[in-house]
Design a protein around this motif. Structure first.
Motif, short mmCIF file in Angstrom:
data_model
loop_
_atom_site.label_atom_id
_atom_site.label_comp_id
_atom_site.label_asym_id
_atom_site.label_seq_id
_atom_site.Cartn_x
_atom_site.Cartn_y
_atom_site.Cartn_z
N TYR A 130 5.19 17.34 -0.04
CA TYR A 130 4.53 16.07 -0.36
C TYR A 130 5.40 14.91 0.12
O TYR A 130 6.62 14.90 -0.08
CB TYR A 130 4.29 15.96 -1.87
CG TYR A 130 3.25 16.94 -2.36
CD1 TYR A 130 3.58 18.27 -2.61
CD2 TYR A 130 1.93 16.54 -2.54
CE1 TYR A 130 2.62 19.18 -3.03
CE2 TYR A 130 0.96 17.44 -2.97
CZ TYR A 130 1.31 18.76 -3.21
OH TYR A 130 0.36 19.65 -3.63
N PHE A 131 4.75 13.94 0.75
CA PHE A 131 5.44 12.75 1.25
C PHE A 131 4.84 11.50 0.62
O PHE A 131 3.62 11.35 0.55
CB PHE A 131 5.29 12.63 2.77
CG PHE A 131 6.00 13.69 3.55
CD1 PHE A 131 5.31 14.79 4.02
CD2 PHE A 131 7.35 13.58 3.82
CE1 PHE A 131 5.96 15.77 4.74
CE2 PHE A 131 8.01 14.56 4.55
CZ PHE A 131 7.31 15.66 5.00
N ILE A 164 -3.83 12.45 0.05
CA ILE A 164 -4.37 12.99 -1.20
C ILE A 164 -4.69 11.90 -2.22
O ILE A 164 -5.61 12.04 -3.02
CB ILE A 164 -3.43 14.05 -1.83
CG1 ILE A 164 -2.04 13.46 -2.09
CG2 ILE A 164 -3.37 15.27 -0.95
CD1 ILE A 164 -1.14 14.40 -2.89
N ILE A 165 -3.94 10.82 -2.19
CA ILE A 165 -4.22 9.71 -3.09
C ILE A 165 -3.41 8.51 -2.61
O ILE A 165 -2.40 8.68 -1.92
CB ILE A 165 -3.88 10.06 -4.56
CG1 ILE A 165 -4.50 9.06 -5.54
CG2 ILE A 165 -2.37 10.16 -4.76
CD1 ILE A 165 -4.46 9.52 -7.00
N ASP A 166 -3.88 7.33 -2.93
CA ASP A 166 -3.14 6.13 -2.55
C ASP A 166 -3.32 5.07 -3.62
O ASP A 166 -4.19 5.17 -4.48
CB ASP A 166 -3.59 5.61 -1.18
CG ASP A 166 -5.10 5.34 -1.11
OD1 ASP A 166 -5.62 5.20 0.02
OD2 ASP A 166 -5.77 5.30 -2.16
N ILE A 167 -2.47 4.06 -3.58
CA ILE A 167 -2.55 2.98 -4.55
C ILE A 167 -2.14 1.69 -3.86
O ILE A 167 -1.25 1.67 -3.02
CB ILE A 167 -1.68 3.28 -5.78
CG1 ILE A 167 -1.98 2.29 -6.91
CG2 ILE A 167 -0.20 3.28 -5.43
CD1 ILE A 167 -1.40 2.72 -8.25
N TYR A 217 0.86 -1.19 0.00
CA TYR A 217 0.00 0.00 0.00
C TYR A 217 0.89 1.23 0.00
O TYR A 217 1.85 1.31 0.79
CB TYR A 217 -0.90 -0.04 1.24
CG TYR A 217 -1.73 1.21 1.46
CD1 TYR A 217 -1.52 2.03 2.56
CD2 TYR A 217 -2.75 1.56 0.57
CE1 TYR A 217 -2.28 3.16 2.76
CE2 TYR A 217 -3.51 2.69 0.78
CZ TYR A 217 -3.28 3.48 1.87
OH TYR A 217 -4.04 4.61 2.08
N PHE A 218 0.55 2.18 -0.89
CA PHE A 218 1.45 3.32 -1.10
C PHE A 218 0.64 4.60 -1.12
O PHE A 218 0.09 5.00 -2.16
CB PHE A 218 2.21 3.12 -2.42
CG PHE A 218 2.92 1.80 -2.49
CD1 PHE A 218 2.29 0.70 -3.05
CD2 PHE A 218 4.19 1.65 -1.98
CE1 PHE A 218 2.92 -0.54 -3.10
CE2 PHE A 218 4.84 0.43 -2.03
CZ PHE A 218 4.21 -0.66 -2.59
N PRO A 219 0.57 5.30 0.00
CA PRO A 219 -0.17 6.57 0.06
C PRO A 219 0.74 7.76 -0.21
O PRO A 219 1.96 7.70 -0.04
CB PRO A 219 -0.68 6.59 1.51
CG PRO A 219 0.38 5.86 2.27
CD PRO A 219 0.96 4.83 1.33
N TRP A 220 0.10 8.85 -0.62
CA TRP A 220 0.78 10.13 -0.77
C TRP A 220 0.08 11.14 0.13
O TRP A 220 -1.15 11.22 0.15
CB TRP A 220 0.73 10.61 -2.22
CG TRP A 220 1.66 9.88 -3.13
CD1 TRP A 220 1.39 8.73 -3.83
CD2 TRP A 220 3.00 10.24 -3.46
NE1 TRP A 220 2.49 8.36 -4.56
CE2 TRP A 220 3.49 9.27 -4.36
CE3 TRP A 220 3.84 11.30 -3.10
CZ2 TRP A 220 4.78 9.31 -4.89
CZ3 TRP A 220 5.12 11.34 -3.62
CH2 TRP A 220 5.58 10.36 -4.51
#
Lengths: 111, 112
Positions: free
Chosen positions: A88-89, A47-50, A32-35
């Motif tokens: 942004y992280f 703000i978005i994740d994938i 799981y990779f969030p921003w």
């Protein structure tokens, strides 16, 4: 443990241009990779994740791509606006673990 | 619906003192994680609490301890404060093992 690298550390673009931020991760079990976007004096805002079973996800002007083989993922912001200016992280998450963050990218959008 | 709330927002302590920071998770969330964010860096994972127990821990010394209460709120305690403990301390909550986490606004701790 997981190591997340993020580039660039600073990014300056003209209003209306696109911005791209890239991250790499080391743990192939991360799924799981969030921003997150962090404005001055505030906590990070998702703000978005994938997730690892998806290669690309888009939400209006924001998109994220994931390359599991290469273990890297990217944030794309199109038609940038001054209010997109922030830090942004990226982060990587693995089950039975917690999030590991990149060092952050300071994005400046010049009007 | 209130999001994640943290208190206090700012705090100044002297070296050697002890501090307690508090976090109330988003409604419906039962898992709380704590992070330390030094100036100009990304958040570093301290530990995670679920069902009132520490479930995971990052690379932080035993001076950092925590607690979760039956209402899912949480505290972070830091003993024997060092100058290097000065940072923004963030709390994030999620529901169970679901991965989407929401952050509070943080507590800015300054150690002098």
């Amino acid at each position: 443990g997981e190591n997340v690298e993020q580039h660039p550390s600073t990014l300056s673009v003209q209003e209306g241009d696109s911005a791209v931020i890239k991250c790499t991760y080391s743990d192939s079990a991360s799924n799981y990779f969030p921003w997150y976007k962090q404005e001055l004096g505030k906590g990070p805002q998702l703000i978005i994740d994938i997730r690892s079973n998806v290669g690309e996800k888009k939400d209006q002007r924001i998109a994220v791509t994931l390359n599991k083989t290469a273990k890297h993922f990217s944030l794309h912001i199109t038609e940038t606006q001054p209010e997109d200016s922030a830090v942004y992280f990226c982060a990587a998450f693995r089950n039975n673990n917690d999030m590991r963050f990149g060092a952050g990218t300071r994005l400046t959008v010049k009007p | 619906d209130a999001g994640v709330t943290q208190s206090p927002t700012h705090l100044i302590k002297t070296r050697g003192q002890q501090v307690t920071l508090r976090c109330s998770p988003k409604s419906g969330h039962d898992t709380v994680s704590w992070y330390q964010q030094a100036l100009g860096q990304g958040p570093q994972f301290i530990f995670q609490y679920y069902e009132e127990e520490e479930r995971q821990r990052g690379n932080f010394p035993d001076r950092f301890s925590g607690h979760q209460f039956p209402n899912y709120s949480s505290e972070l305690n830091v003993n024997a404060l060092l100058l290097g403990d000065s940072a923004l301390y963030l709390c994030a909550s999620r529901w169970g093992r679901d991965t989407e986490a929401f952050f509070g606004q943080g507590t800015r701790l300054t150690v002098v």
